[in-house]
Design a protein around this motif. Structure first.
Motif, PDB file in Angstrom:
ATOM      1  N   LEU A   1    -106.542  -9.711  35.132  1.00 55.63           N
ATOM      2  CA  LEU A   1    -106.382  -8.287  35.402  1.00 55.63           C
ATOM      3  C   LEU A   1    -105.222  -8.045  36.367  1.00 55.63           C
ATOM      4  O   LEU A   1    -104.374  -7.162  36.151  1.00 55.63           O
ATOM      5  N   ARG A   2    -105.193  -8.858  37.420  1.00 52.75           N
ATOM      6  CA  ARG A   2    -104.149  -8.730  38.441  1.00 52.75           C
ATOM      7  C   ARG A   2    -102.763  -8.934  37.807  1.00 52.75           C
ATOM      8  O   ARG A   2    -101.844  -8.147  38.023  1.00 52.75           O
ATOM      9  N   THR A   3    -102.651  -9.960  36.974  1.00 56.01           N
ATOM     10  CA  THR A   3    -101.357 -10.286  36.370  1.00 56.01           C
ATOM     11  C   THR A   3    -100.912  -9.191  35.407  1.00 56.01           C
ATOM     12  O   THR A   3     -99.756  -8.758  35.425  1.00 56.01           O
ATOM     13  N   VAL A   4    -101.848  -8.732  34.574  1.00 56.02           N
ATOM     14  CA  VAL A   4    -101.489  -7.712  33.589  1.00 56.02           C
ATOM     15  C   VAL A   4    -101.107  -6.409  34.292  1.00 56.02           C
ATOM     16  O   VAL A   4    -100.129  -5.744  33.920  1.00 56.02           O
ATOM     17  N   THR A   5    -101.850  -6.042  35.339  1.00 58.66           N
ATOM     18  CA  THR A   5    -101.531  -4.825  36.077  1.00 58.66           C
ATOM     19  C   THR A   5    -100.130  -4.923  36.679  1.00 58.66           C
ATOM     20  O   THR A   5     -99.325  -3.983  36.588  1.00 58.66           O
ATOM     21  N   MET A   6     -99.848  -6.082  37.291  1.00 62.82           N
ATOM     22  CA  MET A   6     -98.534  -6.283  37.898  1.00 62.82           C
ATOM     23  C   MET A   6     -97.443  -6.188  36.829  1.00 62.82           C
ATOM     24  O   MET A   6     -96.432  -5.502  37.011  1.00 62.82           O
ATOM     25  N   ALA A   7     -97.660  -6.852  35.671  1.00 74.62           N
ATOM     26  CA  ALA A   7     -96.650  -6.845  34.610  1.00 74.62           C
ATOM     27  C   ALA A   7     -96.411  -5.426  34.111  1.00 74.62           C
ATOM     28  O   ALA A   7     -95.266  -5.023  33.879  1.00 74.62           O
ATOM     29  N   ALA A   8     -97.497  -4.655  33.977  1.00 72.45           N
ATOM     30  CA  ALA A   8     -97.363  -3.279  33.493  1.00 72.45           C
ATOM     31  C   ALA A   8     -96.608  -2.439  34.517  1.00 72.45           C
ATOM     32  O   ALA A   8     -95.709  -1.656  34.162  1.00 72.45           O
TER      33      ALA A   8
ATOM     34  N   LEU B   1     -95.735 -11.862  33.212  1.00 71.99           N
ATOM     35  CA  LEU B   1     -97.018 -12.488  32.870  1.00 71.99           C
ATOM     36  C   LEU B   1     -96.968 -13.999  33.111  1.00 71.99           C
ATOM     37  O   LEU B   1     -97.969 -14.597  33.505  1.00 71.99           O
ATOM     38  N   GLY B   2     -95.832 -14.612  32.847  1.00 70.06           N
ATOM     39  CA  GLY B   2     -95.788 -16.069  32.875  1.00 70.06           C
ATOM     40  C   GLY B   2     -95.275 -16.660  34.176  1.00 70.06           C
ATOM     41  O   GLY B   2     -95.405 -17.864  34.399  1.00 70.06           O
ATOM     42  N   ASP B   3     -94.686 -15.833  35.061  1.00 67.11           N
ATOM     43  CA  ASP B   3     -94.030 -16.398  36.246  1.00 67.11           C
ATOM     44  C   ASP B   3     -95.054 -16.923  37.254  1.00 67.11           C
ATOM     45  O   ASP B   3     -96.101 -16.322  37.475  1.00 67.11           O
ATOM     46  N   TYR B   4     -94.749 -18.100  37.857  1.00 73.23           N
ATOM     47  CA  TYR B   4     -95.681 -18.635  38.859  1.00 73.23           C
ATOM     48  C   TYR B   4     -95.012 -18.917  40.185  1.00 73.23           C
ATOM     49  O   TYR B   4     -95.652 -19.364  41.128  1.00 73.23           O
ATOM     50  N   ILE B   5     -93.707 -18.637  40.279  1.00 79.01           N
ATOM     51  CA  ILE B   5     -93.009 -18.957  41.524  1.00 79.01           C
ATOM     52  C   ILE B   5     -92.977 -17.757  42.467  1.00 79.01           C
ATOM     53  O   ILE B   5     -93.292 -17.881  43.658  1.00 79.01           O
ATOM     54  N   ILE B   6     -92.627 -16.585  41.930  1.00 78.94           N
ATOM     55  CA  ILE B   6     -92.528 -15.401  42.790  1.00 78.94           C
ATOM     56  C   ILE B   6     -93.850 -15.104  43.504  1.00 78.94           C
ATOM     57  O   ILE B   6     -93.860 -14.968  44.739  1.00 78.94           O
ATOM     58  N   PRO B   7     -94.990 -15.035  42.777  1.00 79.11           N
ATOM     59  CA  PRO B   7     -96.230 -14.716  43.509  1.00 79.11           C
ATOM     60  C   PRO B   7     -96.634 -15.814  44.494  1.00 79.11           C
ATOM     61  O   PRO B   7     -97.410 -15.560  45.415  1.00 79.11           O
ATOM     62  N   GLN B   8     -96.093 -17.019  44.290  1.00 78.77           N
ATOM     63  CA  GLN B   8     -96.441 -18.104  45.206  1.00 78.77           C
ATOM     64  C   GLN B   8     -95.653 -17.976  46.513  1.00 78.77           C
ATOM     65  O   GLN B   8     -96.159 -18.277  47.592  1.00 78.77           O
TER      66      GLN B   8
END
Lengths: 353, 311
Positions: free
Chosen positions: B86-93, B251-258
């Motif tokens: 949910l968090r990821t999809v909301t952020m992507a939207a 949706l696929g990024d894992y570096i920025i939120p880290q």
């Protein structure tokens, strides 16, 4: 009566280019008015000055007496049929036609019904559900016409409306546009570079040259009584005779126009010359005749093909174009011919000093 | 007498002749390498991923059980996992919507008004950020958004320090500083993906002929009406293309939120940690399938709504 469209010494300059220069025009209500000229002569800019997509650099454009200086295109009671039709590709034909009504807040049911009527007017009933991409060039042209007419404009502008159609369709559409205009009684203003189109459709023509109006008049005025060398040459490629030659042919010292089709091949006539070139046109043959003995340099070509004879007599000594109608024997290139015409065919041009 | 043909000059001419006689041969030869790449390497690994997501992990041994089950997908619905999605999809939207709003004026200017030198400035300006390393940019943003960073300093300098504090006090999206809040994550995502929205939008707007806009005005439409009824529908394929980039990349990024954010997991980070330390390949695969499914649904909806009709 207030003219439908009036130009008061209107200029439109783009930097140093004078696209439209000091133009005065008056287009009567209900007229079918043609703006004729070669490309770059300012005719399209004049049309855009009426629709509001260009602003005059100087002067005033009036529509039914009202100054348009501060009226944007969307508030002018004028509609345009664009050269490329500019149909909205994402809308159905019906929605395209109804667009002008939707913009003005006409209810959906009413505007779609009205769009259907307009489609019937341009003989496209049953095409409402299609997309513009599914139509032929001629059909798109009709949709553009219906779309521009749906709001019942007081002036309809047409930018080279038939330019993209093939010859057969173009002739059919000429008749249709003419009868449509007569039925609706709306002022039509159309831009064209095709003199035959202007002559056959319009009841008044303005001939444009280099940003200025060279002559305004009825089709027969323009054709039979051209005011300037440019008009004589552009409309119907007339023979333009410099003052010296006019005098030699028995007229006063003035520029004159002599239509190629007014000249006959006879046994005994006003002028003798040598045929230097021939161009077959189907309905006739256009001959170039050098009066007197042709200089060796512009004699007939060795292969007998047509020569590129310049058209102004002042420039090329005495070359003269003659239209020989089909059915009359066409003399060979190199043959001696004698030419004659009615004295009234020699038209003196008032616009040339 | 000269021959009606020129002699063949060597193998090149003979090859040209062969391709002229058999045009399909050339097409086949040209397509073979990319098809092999796409078919084997790309589609192949996607299928492998899909297959893995239907396996499960044995809770006691920690080993992958290669038997078909939907249990792993069921685990996605556990609240802690579902929150991540949910968090990821909301952020992507959110990133996509903001990118559309920000990109439109830039793309419109470039497509309709920029000529010659200004066009070059536009392309350079949009592409320039893509030339520097992604990691460098993200770390630079961490400093910019930090509590001691330039944004805080500037806000205090113009007396808007309390505004910033108020924004950061917003529940959920706020935080200790911009660089440790969702707002920060959002800003950096937006910055990094914006060019991918501008370029397709600009390309789509460029294809709208000027006469189309004039026709709309000619028929009585004002600026807003033309924007809504003509420009946006015609630019929609570009908007969709751009949103596919911004949406799927977020949706696929894992570096920025880290690096920037509240340290709560996004899908990318979850996949990364599940396949690494946790060794739960099936759940990682199931998580990885989520963005694919979302994008398929999104594209189907876009197609149904007629977004591609103008193509």
């Amino acid at each position: 009566m207030t003219p439908a469209v009036e130009f008061r010494s209107v200029s439109r300059h783009f930097g140093v280019v004078k696209a439209v220069d000091q133009v005065d025009l008056s287009i009567a209500e209900g007229a079918f008015f043609a703006m004729l000229g070669p490309s770059g002569s300012g005719k399209t800019t004049c049309l855009r000055l009426i629709s509001g997509f260009e602003m005059p650099s100087a002067g005033a454009v009036r529509i039914f007496g009202q100054d348009m200086g501060s009226v944007p295109p969307n508030r002018r009671h004028v509609n345009t049929v664009f050269q490329d039709y500019a149909l909205f590709p994402h809308m159905s034909v019906r929605d395209n036609v109804a667009y002008g009504l939707m913009v003005r807040g006409v209810a959906r049911r009413a505007r779609l019904a009205r769009a259907e009527e307009m489609l019937a007017l341009v003989k496209l009933d049953g095409f409402g559900d299609r997309k513009p991409a599914q139509l032929s060039g001629g059909q798109r042209q009709r949709v553009a016409l219906a779309r521009a007419l749906v709001g019942e404009p007081r002036v309809l502008l047409l930018d080279e409306p038939l330019g993209a159609l093939d010859l057969k369709l173009r002739e059919a559409m000429q008749d249709e546009l003419k009868s449509l205009q007569q039925r609706l009684g709306i002022t039509f203003v159309f831009v064209t570079h095709d003199q035959s189109e202007a002559l056959s459709m319009a009841d008044r023509i303005a001939v444009f040259s280099e940003g200025r109006v060279a002559q305004v008049g009825t089709p027969s005025d323009i054709y039979q009584r051209p005011a300037t060398r440019f008009v004589a040459d552009f409309v119907g490629s007339s023979n333009v005779l410099p003052p010296d030659l006019t005098v030699a042919l028995g007229g006063p010292r003035a520029w004159a126009s002599l239509r190629p089709e007014a000249i006959r091949l006879v046994a005994d006539g006003r002028l003798t010359g040598t045929v230097t070139g021939a161009r077959y046109l189907g309905a006739g043959t256009r001959l170039m005749v050098q009066a007197g003995a042709p200089p060796a340099s512009i004699g007939p070509r060795a292969d007998g093909g047509p020569t590129d004879a310049p058209r102004y007599l002042g420039q090329d000594e005495n070359g003269i174009a003659v239209l020989v109608p089909a059915g009359v024997a066409v003399p060979e290139v190199g043959a001696e011919v004698t030419l004659d015409w009615e004295p009234s065919a020699l038209h003196l041009m008032a616009g040339e000093a | 007498m000269s021959a009606a043909t020129h002699p063949a000059r060597g193998p090149g001419d003979r090859l040209t002749g062969l391709f002229w006689r058999r045009p399909k041969l050339l097409t086949a030869l040209l397509l073979l390498p990319p098809l092999l790449w796409l078919g084997v390497v790309y589609i192949g690994s996607l299928v492998a991923l899909l297959v893995q997501s239907f396996y499960s992990i044995d809770r006691f041994s920690g080993l992958v059980v290669p038997e078909f089950t939907l249990r792993t997908y069921g685990e996605l619905l556990i609240p802690s996992n579902f929150d991540i999605i949910l968090r990821t999809v909301t952020m992507a939207a959110a990133v996509t919507l903001a990118a559309v709003v920000l990109a439109f004026p830039v793309a419109y200017f470039a497509a309709r008004h920029a000529k010659g030198r200004w066009k070059a400035v536009f392309y350079l300006g949009v592409m320039l950020p893509l030339w520097s390393s992604y990691l460098v940019k993200v770390y630079a943003w961490k400093l910019i958004l930090a509590k001691e960073g330039i944004v805080t300093w500037a806000a205090e300098g113009i007396g808007a320090g309390n505004v910033l504090s108020a924004v950061l006090a917003t529940p959920v999206i706020g935080g200790n500083s911009l660089s440790t809040s969702y707002i920060g994550t959002f800003l950096v995502f937006l910055y990094v993906w914006l060019p991918y929205m501008i370029l397709p939008m600009q390309a789509a707007l460029e294809r709208v002929p000027a006469s189309m806009l004039e026709a709309s005005a000619d028929l009585g439409a004002g600026g807003w009406r033309t924007l809504r009824s003509v420009i946006l529908p015609l630019a929609l394929p570009g908007v969709i293309a751009g949103s596919i980039f911004t949406f799927s990349l977020t949706l696929g990024d894992y570096i920025i939120p880290q690096i920037i954010g509240s340290s709560r997991f996004f899908i990318g980070q979850t996949v990364f940690s599940l396949q690494g330390t946790a060794g739960n390949i099936p759940l990682a695969a199931a998580f990885a399938v989520v963005p694919i499914v979302i994008m398929l649904v999104y594209l189907t909806l876009a197609r149904k709504s007629g977004a591609f009709d103008a193509l």
